[in-house]
Structure formats: structure tokens, C-alpha cells
Scaffold this motif. Structure first.
Motif, PDB file in Angstrom:
ATOM      1  N   GLU A   1       7.892   8.021  -3.819  1.00  0.00           N
ATOM      2  CA  GLU A   1       7.350   6.655  -3.767  1.00  0.00           C
ATOM      3  C   GLU A   1       8.457   5.630  -3.935  1.00  0.00           C
ATOM      4  OE1 GLU A   1       4.504   3.844  -6.521  1.00  0.00           O
ATOM      5  OE2 GLU A   1       3.985   5.966  -6.351  1.00  0.00           O
ATOM      6  N   MET A   2       9.369   5.879  -4.876  1.00  0.00           N
ATOM      7  CA  MET A   2      10.482   4.960  -5.080  1.00  0.00           C
ATOM      8  C   MET A   2      11.385   4.916  -3.847  1.00  0.00           C
ATOM      9  SD  MET A   2       9.841   3.779  -8.053  1.00  0.00           S
ATOM     10  CE  MET A   2       8.115   4.067  -7.657  1.00  0.00           C
ATOM     11  N   ALA A   3      11.645   6.085  -3.276  1.00  0.00           N
ATOM     12  CA  ALA A   3      12.498   6.140  -2.090  1.00  0.00           C
ATOM     13  C   ALA A   3      11.845   5.415  -0.915  1.00  0.00           C
ATOM     14  CB  ALA A   3      12.786   7.596  -1.718  1.00  0.00           C
ATOM     15  N   ALA A   4      10.526   5.523  -0.796  1.00  0.00           N
ATOM     16  CA  ALA A   4       9.812   4.839   0.282  1.00  0.00           C
ATOM     17  C   ALA A   4       9.893   3.327   0.118  1.00  0.00           C
ATOM     18  CB  ALA A   4       8.354   5.295   0.315  1.00  0.00           C
ATOM     19  N   ILE A   5       9.792   2.848  -1.108  1.00  0.00           N
ATOM     20  CA  ILE A   5       9.919   1.406  -1.358  1.00  0.00           C
ATOM     21  C   ILE A   5      11.313   0.933  -0.981  1.00  0.00           C
ATOM     22  CG2 ILE A   5       9.954  -0.373  -3.155  1.00  0.00           C
ATOM     23  CD1 ILE A   5       7.773   1.225  -4.600  1.00  0.00           C
ATOM     24  N   LEU A   6      12.335   1.692  -1.365  1.00  0.00           N
ATOM     25  CA  LEU A   6      13.708   1.324  -1.006  1.00  0.00           C
ATOM     26  C   LEU A   6      13.891   1.310   0.504  1.00  0.00           C
ATOM     27  CD1 LEU A   6      15.626   3.400  -3.711  1.00  0.00           C
ATOM     28  CD2 LEU A   6      15.455   0.903  -3.608  1.00  0.00           C
ATOM     29  N   GLU A   7      13.276   2.266   1.193  1.00  0.00           N
ATOM     30  CA  GLU A   7      13.345   2.289   2.656  1.00  0.00           C
ATOM     31  C   GLU A   7      12.665   1.056   3.250  1.00  0.00           C
ATOM     32  OE1 GLU A   7      14.152   3.909   6.514  1.00  0.00           O
ATOM     33  OE2 GLU A   7      14.877   4.517   4.537  1.00  0.00           O
ATOM     34  N   GLY A   8      11.550   0.642   2.642  1.00  0.00           N
ATOM     35  CA  GLY A   8      10.871  -0.553   3.106  1.00  0.00           C
ATOM     36  C   GLY A   8      11.710  -1.799   2.917  1.00  0.00           C
TER      37      GLY A   8
ATOM     38  N   GLY B   1       2.562  -7.083  12.467  1.00  0.00           N
ATOM     39  CA  GLY B   1       1.849  -5.833  12.223  1.00  0.00           C
ATOM     40  C   GLY B   1       2.440  -5.095  11.040  1.00  0.00           C
ATOM     41  N   ASP B   2       1.803  -3.995  10.664  1.00  0.00           N
ATOM     42  CA  ASP B   2       2.262  -3.215   9.518  1.00  0.00           C
ATOM     43  C   ASP B   2       3.371  -2.258   9.937  1.00  0.00           C
ATOM     44  OD1 ASP B   2       0.455  -4.429   7.832  1.00  0.00           O
ATOM     45  OD2 ASP B   2      -1.104  -2.933   8.185  1.00  0.00           O
ATOM     46  N   GLU B   3       4.330  -2.083   9.037  1.00  0.00           N
ATOM     47  CA  GLU B   3       5.446  -1.170   9.268  1.00  0.00           C
ATOM     48  C   GLU B   3       5.424  -0.126   8.157  1.00  0.00           C
ATOM     49  OE1 GLU B   3       9.094  -0.425  11.593  1.00  0.00           O
ATOM     50  OE2 GLU B   3       7.576  -1.974  11.843  1.00  0.00           O
ATOM     51  N   SER B   4       5.358   1.143   8.525  1.00  0.00           N
ATOM     52  CA  SER B   4       5.310   2.212   7.526  1.00  0.00           C
ATOM     53  C   SER B   4       6.700   2.776   7.279  1.00  0.00           C
ATOM     54  CB  SER B   4       4.379   3.338   7.994  1.00  0.00           C
ATOM     55  OG  SER B   4       3.056   2.884   8.092  1.00  0.00           O
ATOM     56  N   THR B   5       7.012   3.032   6.028  1.00  0.00           N
ATOM     57  CA  THR B   5       8.259   3.705   5.667  1.00  0.00           C
ATOM     58  C   THR B   5       7.915   4.838   4.708  1.00  0.00           C
ATOM     59  OG1 THR B   5       8.700   2.215   3.796  1.00  0.00           O
ATOM     60  CG2 THR B   5       9.599   1.581   5.945  1.00  0.00           C
ATOM     61  N   ALA B   6       8.788   5.827   4.642  1.00  0.00           N
ATOM     62  CA  ALA B   6       8.460   7.026   3.871  1.00  0.00           C
ATOM     63  C   ALA B   6       9.621   7.450   2.986  1.00  0.00           C
ATOM     64  CB  ALA B   6       8.080   8.171   4.806  1.00  0.00           C
ATOM     65  N   GLY B   7       9.267   8.107   1.907  1.00  0.00           N
ATOM     66  CA  GLY B   7      10.241   8.745   1.029  1.00  0.00           C
ATOM     67  C   GLY B   7       9.910  10.214   0.910  1.00  0.00           C
TER      68      GLY B   7
ATOM     69  N   GLY C   1       0.818  -1.202   0.000  1.00  0.00           N
ATOM     70  CA  GLY C   1       0.000   0.000   0.000  1.00  0.00           C
ATOM     71  C   GLY C   1       0.849   1.248   0.000  1.00  0.00           C
ATOM     72  N   LYS C   2       0.255   2.361  -0.432  1.00  0.00           N
ATOM     73  CA  LYS C   2       0.976   3.636  -0.425  1.00  0.00           C
ATOM     74  C   LYS C   2      -0.008   4.766  -0.131  1.00  0.00           C
ATOM     75  CE  LYS C   2       0.526   4.538  -5.396  1.00  0.00           C
ATOM     76  NZ  LYS C   2       1.234   4.868  -6.651  1.00  0.00           N
ATOM     77  N   MET C   3       0.524   5.864   0.364  1.00  0.00           N
ATOM     78  CA  MET C   3      -0.304   7.024   0.669  1.00  0.00           C
ATOM     79  C   MET C   3       0.521   8.292   0.516  1.00  0.00           C
ATOM     80  SD  MET C   3      -2.540   7.900   4.090  1.00  0.00           S
ATOM     81  CE  MET C   3      -1.074   8.072   5.104  1.00  0.00           C
ATOM     82  N   ARG C   4      -0.045   9.265  -0.165  1.00  0.00           N
ATOM     83  CA  ARG C   4       0.615  10.557  -0.323  1.00  0.00           C
ATOM     84  C   ARG C   4       0.219  11.489   0.813  1.00  0.00           C
ATOM     85  NH1 ARG C   4       0.267  12.150  -6.785  1.00  0.00           N
ATOM     86  NH2 ARG C   4       1.643  10.473  -7.552  1.00  0.00           N
ATOM     87  N   ASP C   5       1.208  12.150   1.372  1.00  0.00           N
ATOM     88  CA  ASP C   5       0.973  13.157   2.403  1.00  0.00           C
ATOM     89  C   ASP C   5       0.854  14.508   1.699  1.00  0.00           C
ATOM     90  OD1 ASP C   5       0.988  14.969   4.449  1.00  0.00           O
ATOM     91  OD2 ASP C   5       2.894  14.335   5.321  1.00  0.00           O
ATOM     92  N   LEU C   6      -0.349  15.048   1.659  1.00  0.00           N
ATOM     93  CA  LEU C   6      -0.594  16.309   0.964  1.00  0.00           C
ATOM     94  C   LEU C   6      -0.476  17.512   1.890  1.00  0.00           C
ATOM     95  CD1 LEU C   6      -3.640  15.210  -1.238  1.00  0.00           C
ATOM     96  CD2 LEU C   6      -1.199  15.161  -1.800  1.00  0.00           C
ATOM     97  N   VAL C   7      -0.115  17.271   3.155  1.00  0.00           N
ATOM     98  CA  VAL C   7       0.019  18.352   4.127  1.00  0.00           C
ATOM     99  C   VAL C   7       1.454  18.845   4.222  1.00  0.00           C
ATOM    100  CG1 VAL C   7      -0.274  18.979   6.557  1.00  0.00           C
ATOM    101  CG2 VAL C   7      -1.953  17.502   5.436  1.00  0.00           C
TER     102      VAL C   7
ATOM    103  N   ALA D   1       7.072  16.760  -1.153  1.00  0.00           N
ATOM    104  CA  ALA D   1       6.392  15.544  -1.612  1.00  0.00           C
ATOM    105  C   ALA D   1       6.766  14.375  -0.712  1.00  0.00           C
ATOM    106  CB  ALA D   1       6.776  15.250  -3.065  1.00  0.00           C
ATOM    107  N   ASP D   2       5.818  13.937   0.087  1.00  0.00           N
ATOM    108  CA  ASP D   2       6.044  12.885   1.080  1.00  0.00           C
ATOM    109  C   ASP D   2       5.116  11.717   0.754  1.00  0.00           C
ATOM    110  OD1 ASP D   2       6.165  11.296   3.413  1.00  0.00           O
ATOM    111  OD2 ASP D   2       6.689  13.031   4.623  1.00  0.00           O
ATOM    112  N   VAL D   3       5.696  10.536   0.574  1.00  0.00           N
ATOM    113  CA  VAL D   3       4.906   9.339   0.275  1.00  0.00           C
ATOM    114  C   VAL D   3       5.269   8.251   1.273  1.00  0.00           C
ATOM    115  CG1 VAL D   3       4.384   7.528  -1.407  1.00  0.00           C
ATOM    116  CG2 VAL D   3       4.728   9.881  -2.181  1.00  0.00           C
ATOM    117  N   GLY D   4       4.252   7.643   1.858  1.00  0.00           N
ATOM    118  CA  GLY D   4       4.467   6.523   2.758  1.00  0.00           C
ATOM    119  C   GLY D   4       4.005   5.233   2.107  1.00  0.00           C
ATOM    120  N   VAL D   5       4.713   4.148   2.365  1.00  0.00           N
ATOM    121  CA  VAL D   5       4.295   2.833   1.896  1.00  0.00           C
ATOM    122  C   VAL D   5       4.210   1.892   3.086  1.00  0.00           C
ATOM    123  CG1 VAL D   5       5.333   3.164  -0.382  1.00  0.00           C
ATOM    124  CG2 VAL D   5       6.642   1.999   1.408  1.00  0.00           C
ATOM    125  N   ASN D   6       3.501   0.793   2.891  1.00  0.00           N
ATOM    126  CA  ASN D   6       3.274  -0.141   3.992  1.00  0.00           C
ATOM    127  C   ASN D   6       4.014  -1.449   3.750  1.00  0.00           C
ATOM    128  OD1 ASN D   6       1.711  -0.874   6.477  1.00  0.00           O
ATOM    129  ND2 ASN D   6       1.047  -2.515   5.119  1.00  0.00           N
TER     130      ASN D   6
END
Length: 648
Positions: free
Chosen positions: A273-280, A258-264, A237-243, A247-252
Motif C-alpha cells: 500500500e505504501m509503495a502504491a501511494i509512492l507510485e501514485g 479520469g482515474d489513474e491506478s498505480t500499484a505496489g 481509494g485502495k484495493m487489495r488483489d487477493l489473486v 501482496a499486490d495493492v492498487g490505489v487510485n
């Protein structure tokens, strides 16, 4: 096309497929494997109107010994599942597919238990939602796949599964990433000293100002295709932080516990999004050994000639270990531990490292310290991963040493960097969030540029008062930008959480034992009442340093390995070892990625939870402030800052 197609199963799906194939193939149908495998079988189809994991497991073993490919089709909770096509000796079997699908689901624990019970006790012969129209559609797909396989073509279910909603007939195709720990098709090698040896190889850069050997653009296609899938994905899963101002994107990252969230965080949602996947991927590799099997278990006393002394990485104090309910035990050289092989660049030889120091989720049970992701890094090559692992250790060490010794760091003039992007980033944070940026030169005895950044609100508005972050990089401007992405991601998104829990954070201000989790550290210092603890940085009228004064000119290398060698020479000069544990797993090595854990004994490890602070035995924190002119003599442990640190 000669040869036999075996259809195993006694339900409606098996009948429909048999009828569909009988006009073109020699079909042998039987309800189960009791009669064995028919002669001249070229493909086995295992088809049921419900989910029968025990039959699939039996088929895996039988087909492996027979050397015959097989394909399954079944129904589970109104969904038809077709695939993957399993070829003997290959990777990515039905067990891998089940695990990826279960892990990506929100009800993974319940489905895992259901699979266990079905495997042990069996289940209903027919799924309640198995409609005839849906089964007919499944039969058409399976028949078409059979045609492709027997014609020698590449099947669509090769490494994939089809999922078919039996009510709407909507279908989708999903990649199955082979599971290296699979007890059917996995082949994890044993950990060994020889495999731990590192011989640095050239890594030409895409351009002279880069500090990567592969661009993010080169990885974009494989990152999405191999790792991001909401039904079977490593990342689901992924989610864009519009606040956030940037440009901040989190992936699950779905884990069994449990779920672990990482962000790019970049200037582009696609890149984030690519950076968040690499972080995951980095997080997954760093949690436990998944690329090799640990085989060494013994005491440090028995292994001391070829092992890292755990006392050199910083321990908890006796007072901490004696606390009621403290989750760790004091280190004892006679207590058996699991060890993994790393490589010492100072000693130029393989070195055993306690597994609980090499992988950061293992610091419980018989552990003796709390270990975080400190020094874990992922790169497009082994050398790139080591390079960024070292920089993370440096960043956190400089931040903590500054905090514990309350160093009055020089301020930095951001305008002197003469970098338009940096200026725009600072202005963006000021305009969008209402915060001023304060930069401090946190470079220590290594000379590797390090910064401490504080974003502080410019007026009396409600919400977070200030957020701190650190950065380290041979290019100090990159270090600053990295820290700005970190602080910007927390300023606005955390304001509501801060206001809702403000009373709890006020309690932490007076009772540091309540600071238990990572977020507690940054939220404590979001209080205006806590600002005085940062007076050693924010107070006074020290003159600004320009970037040229603080860091001078930097050399540029065309090869990233040359940059890495410069870092290694720096630590050799300081007589500090750089120890690398390769955490790379088959899931990431398939795309040329590498993950490592870097340990530099003597440097301060980041911890979260004030009761888990680790400075015992690390004399650098006492000596370096004097060597750099911040103190007139060596400090004592009693003089160190007693408050929880503000690292986010």
C-alpha cells in the motif's frame, strides 16, 4: 476574550451560530460583505444553508487584504462542510479544499461544472436536505472551533474540513493538502537555470545492504495521513488483489480526465500500500510541471548552445509521421517549443530540455514524439530519485535492445544466487500460478546488472501463456525480484481478460498496427501462437550462467550517493550524458520526497503502441550487439525485430 466575531450569512446556520456565540463574544452579523469588515474583527465566520462558491472566493480576497482568519460552514447535497480555517498568508485555503474534495469525488466533472455555474449565477438560498437538527450540530462544531481559535489554541479545522451527514449526524475529519497551483494561496516559483543545478549530497544508508536513504517504515505515517483519503485525498481509494501470488495493492489517483491506478507489490499488503501511494505521487509529478512555472519558449535553433538536441533522444521515422492520423509532427529546429531546465552531469551545467520530453503526458498537440514515464523516479532524497531514475532507463533500454537485436542472452541459474527469498518467490509462482521462471542476463555495455525474465506456463492450461519483464540494479538479485513481482501481478489477474479478448489479440498477431495500448503488448505475447517470436531466448540449449559468473562480486557502499556516483562514472566512460529534470512538487517536498526525470540520450526509450516505436537516430541499437559479441558486424535498421515488443 476581547474582539469581534463577524458572522456573514443570512440563513438558519448563521442565526444558530450567532445565538450560540453571543453569550461569550461580541458578535457582528451581516448578510454579506457589502458593509465591509467590522472594526476589531478577530475571526470571520461565513455561514450558509447552501453552497455559495462566489462568496467564499470574495471572502478569500477580503480576508487576505484584511489579515483576518476566517472559517466557513455550508451545506451541499445534504452534507455539512466546515472548514478549513484559513489564516492570511498561509496555504490550504477554501479553494484548495474545494478542489481536493471535487477531485476525490466520482462525479468530479459534474461538480466542477456546478461550482462554476454557482460562482457565476448563484444558487438556491437553502439546500433541500438542510435539516434543523443537522444545522444545530454544525453550529455546535463551529462554535467550539471559534472558542479554540480565539483562545489561541490549534483548531481542529486547521488544514482540515469536517464533513457532517445531516441525516445521520455522522461526521468525519479530512486533511486538505494545499494546492500549489491555487490562484489564491499557491506560490509556484519560476523555472530557472540556477534552481536546476545539482550538487550531490551525502545520503548515509540505514544499513550496508540497503539502496535507500529512508526506510518505508519511516514514511508510513505521513503517506497515509497526507495523501490517502477517500473524500479529500490526493489518493482516494485502495484495493487489495487477493489473486496475485504476492501482496499486490492498487490505489487510485484521481485526475480531472479520469482515474489513474498505480500499484505496489511486495510480500506485505501494508508495504505494498505504501509503495502504491509512492507510485501514485511519482505519476502525478511526472505528468506535467506542478512544482515550477515554465518560462522559456523558443526554437531549438535559437537555444541550441544551452539546450538538448531533441534528435538525440530518438524520433519517429518519416514513414511514421506520414501515416494518416499520426498524432505527432516531425521535429523542426525552427518551431517554438516550451523548455524546462535540467542538469547535465556530463557537461556539468544546467541544460534546457523540451517540456514534452521532461513530462510524459505532454506528447500531443505540437509534440514530435510519444513520451512515457521512462526515467521517472521518486525517492527519499534527490540523489535516491536520480539513482532509481537511471536504473529504470537502463532496465528498459536493455529490454528493448535485446528485443530489437534479438540477442541470444545467456540463461541464468536462479539456484546459484543462493538467496532463500528468491527461491521461495520462484516456487510460489510455480505452485500458485503454474508457471516456470526463465531468467536471462541482459547486461549491456554499461555493466549494470540487467535481467530479462519470462514466466511461462508449465502445462496446457487455459490463460496467459507467458509474460515478460525486465529489471536492472547493481544488486542483480534485487533486479530479478523486481521483475518477479511484475510478472506475478499479471499472470492470474489478466487470465480472464485474456480469454475474453483472445480473438482480438489473434488479430494483433497478424496486424501489428492494432497494438495501440500498453496492455496490448503483454496480451499479444500471452498467445501461445506468439511464442515463436521469443525463440531467440527460449530456444536452444545454451549453458546456464551462475550469478557469480554473470555478475561477479559487487562493492558495497555505506552511502547511497557513492552508489550514484559509480553509475554516473559508468556513463561518463561511455560518453553518455545523464540529464536530470527535477519534477518535485510542494505536495511531496513537504515530506522530504523528491521526483525526477532522467534522460540518457542514445539509450532506447520505452514506447507503447507499435506505431509509436522510436529507434530513429539511436545508433547504439545497431552497434552494441557487435561490441558485445552477439553479432559479427553492425546491424542495419532493416535487420531489427519488426514485431511489437512484449514489455508489460
Amino acid at each position: 476574550m476581547s474582539g469581534v466575531v463577524m458572522v456573514v450569512g443570512d440563513g438558519q446556520l448563521a442565526q444558530l451560530v450567532s445565538d450560540r456565540l453571543s453569550a461569550s463574544f461580541s458578535v457582528v452579523r451581516q448578510p454579506d460583505w457589502t458593509a465591509g469588515v467590522a472594526n476589531e474583527t478577530r475571526l470571520a465566520l461565513v455561514l450558509h444553508d447552501a453552497w455559495h462558491p462566489s462568496v467564499h472566493r470574495e471572502t478569500e480576497k477580503l480576508m487576505l487584504s484584511s489579515g483576518i482568519p476566517w472559517l466557513r460552514g455550508f451545506v451541499s447535497f445534504g452534507e455539512g462542510v466546515i472548514g478549513p480555517l484559513v489564516r492570511p498568508g498561509g496555504q490550504g485555503c477554501s479553494r484548495c479544499a474545494d478542489r481536493r474534495k471535487l477531485m476525490a469525488g466520482r462525479d468530479r466533472k459534474e461538480m466542477w461544472e456546478l461550482a462554476r455555474r454557482l460562482g457565476e449565477y448563484g444558487g438556491m438560498p437553502r439546500d433541500a436536505w438542510a435539516s434543523r437538527s443537522g444545522l444545530m450540530q454544525m453550529a455546535e462544531v463551529i462554535a467550539a472551533e471559534t472558542q479554540r481559535v480565539l483562545a489561541g489554541g490549534r483548531a481542529h479545522t486547521e488544514g482540515h474540513v469536517y464533513l457532517l451527514h445531516l441525516k445521520t449526524l455522522r461526521s468525519s475529519r479530512h486533511f486538505v493538502l494545499p494546492d500549489p497551483s491555487c490562484d489564491v494561496c499557491g506560490h509556484l516559483p519560476e523555472d530557472s537555470a540556477e534552481a536546476a543545478r545539482i550538487s550531490l549530497q551525502p545520503n548515509p544508508k540505514p544499513h550496508i545492504d540497503s539502496y535507500r536513504c529512508r526506510s518505508l517504515g519511516d514514511l508510513k505515517k505521513v503517506l497515509k495521513a497526507d495523501y490517502l483519503d477517500y473524500r479529500t485525498g490526493f489518493i482516494n481509494g485502495k484495493m487489495r488483489d487477493l489473486v496475485s501470488p504476492f501482496a499486490d495493492v492498487g490505489v487510485n489517483l484521481p485526475l480531472f480526465r479520469g482515474d489513474e491506478s498505480t500499484a505496489g507489490r511486495t510480500h506485505s499488503y501494508e508495504d505494498s500500500e505504501m509503495a502504491a501511494i509512492l507510485e501514485g505521487l511519482e505519476r502525478y509529478c511526472g505528468m506535467m510541471p506542478r512544482g515550477k512555472r515554465t518560462v522559456v519558449r523558443d526554437s531549438y535553433r535559437a537555444l541550441r548552445d544551452q539546450a538538448l538536441d531533441p534528435a538525440t533522444v530518438g524520433l519517429h521515422t518519416k514513414e511514421q509521421y506520414d501515416l494518416p492520423g499520426f498524432p505527432f509532427q516531425p521535429f523542426h529546429p525552427d518551431r517554438p517549443l516550451d523548455w524546462v531546465w535540467g542538469y547535465s552531469f556530463l557537461q556539468e551545467r544546467p541544460l534546457l530540455v523540451p517540456e514534452l520530453l521532461a513530462y510524459y503526458s505532454l506528447g500531443t498537440g505540437d509534440g514530435f514524439v510519444f513520451e512515457t514515464s521512462n526515467g521517472c523516479a521518486l525517492g527519499g532524497s534527490l540523489e535516491e530519485a536520480i539513482f532509481y531514475g537511471i536504473l529504470e532507463v537502463v532496465e528498459r533500454d536493455s529490454f528493448l535492445l535485446t528485443w530489437y537485436a534479438r540477442l541470444g542472452l545467456p540463461r541464468l541459474d536462479p539456484d546459484s544466487a543462493r538467496d532463500e527469498e528468491l527461491s521461495l518467490m520462484i516456487e510460489r509462482i510455480r505452485a500458485a500460478a503454474g508457471y516456470e521462471i526463465h531468467l536471462f542476463n541482459a547486461t549491456l555495455e554499461s555493466g549494470i546488472p540487467s535481467v530479462w525474465t519470462i514466466a511461462k506456463k508449465a502445462n496446457n492450461q487455459a490463460g496467459v501463456n507467458l509474460i515478460c519483464a525486465g529489471g536492472a540494479h547493481p544488486d542483480p538479485i534485487r533486479a530479478v525480484k523486481s521483475s518477479l513481482f511484475e510478472v506475478a501481478a499479471m499472470l492470474l489477474p489478466l487470465s480472464d481478460k485474456f480469454e475474453a479478448n483472445r480473438d482480438r489479440y489473434l488479430e494483433m498477431l497478424h496486424n501489428p498496427s492494432l497494438v495501440q495500448k500498453m496492455d496490448d503488448h503483454s496480451m499479444l505475447y500471452a498467445l501461445t501462437e506468439a511464442e515463436e517470436r521469443l525463440h531467440f531466448l527460449l530456444g536452444g540449449t545454451r549453458p546456464l550462467q551462475t550469478f557469480a559468473q554473470a555478475f561477479g562480486e559487487r562493492d558495497r557502499n555505506a552511502d547511497l550517493t557513492d552508489d550514484l556516483k559509480e553509475l554516473l562514472r559508468t556513463f561518463r566512460r561511455l560518453n553518455l550524458d545523464v540529464i536530470v529534470v527535477d519534477q518535485t512538487t510542494p505536495e511531496i517536498s513537504r515530506n522530504g520526497l523528491h521526483c525526477v526525470r532522467v534522460l540518457i540520450p542514445g539509450m532506447l526509450p520505452m514506447t507503447f503502441g507499435h506505431h509509436l516505436t522510436r529507434v530513429s537516430g539511436l545508433e547504439r541499437v545497431l552497434r552494441v550487439p557487435m561490441e558485445l559479441g552477439y553479432a559479427s558486424g553492425p546491424l542495419t535498421y532493416e535487420q531489427l525485430n519488426p514485431h511489437p515488443h512484449p514489455f508489460p
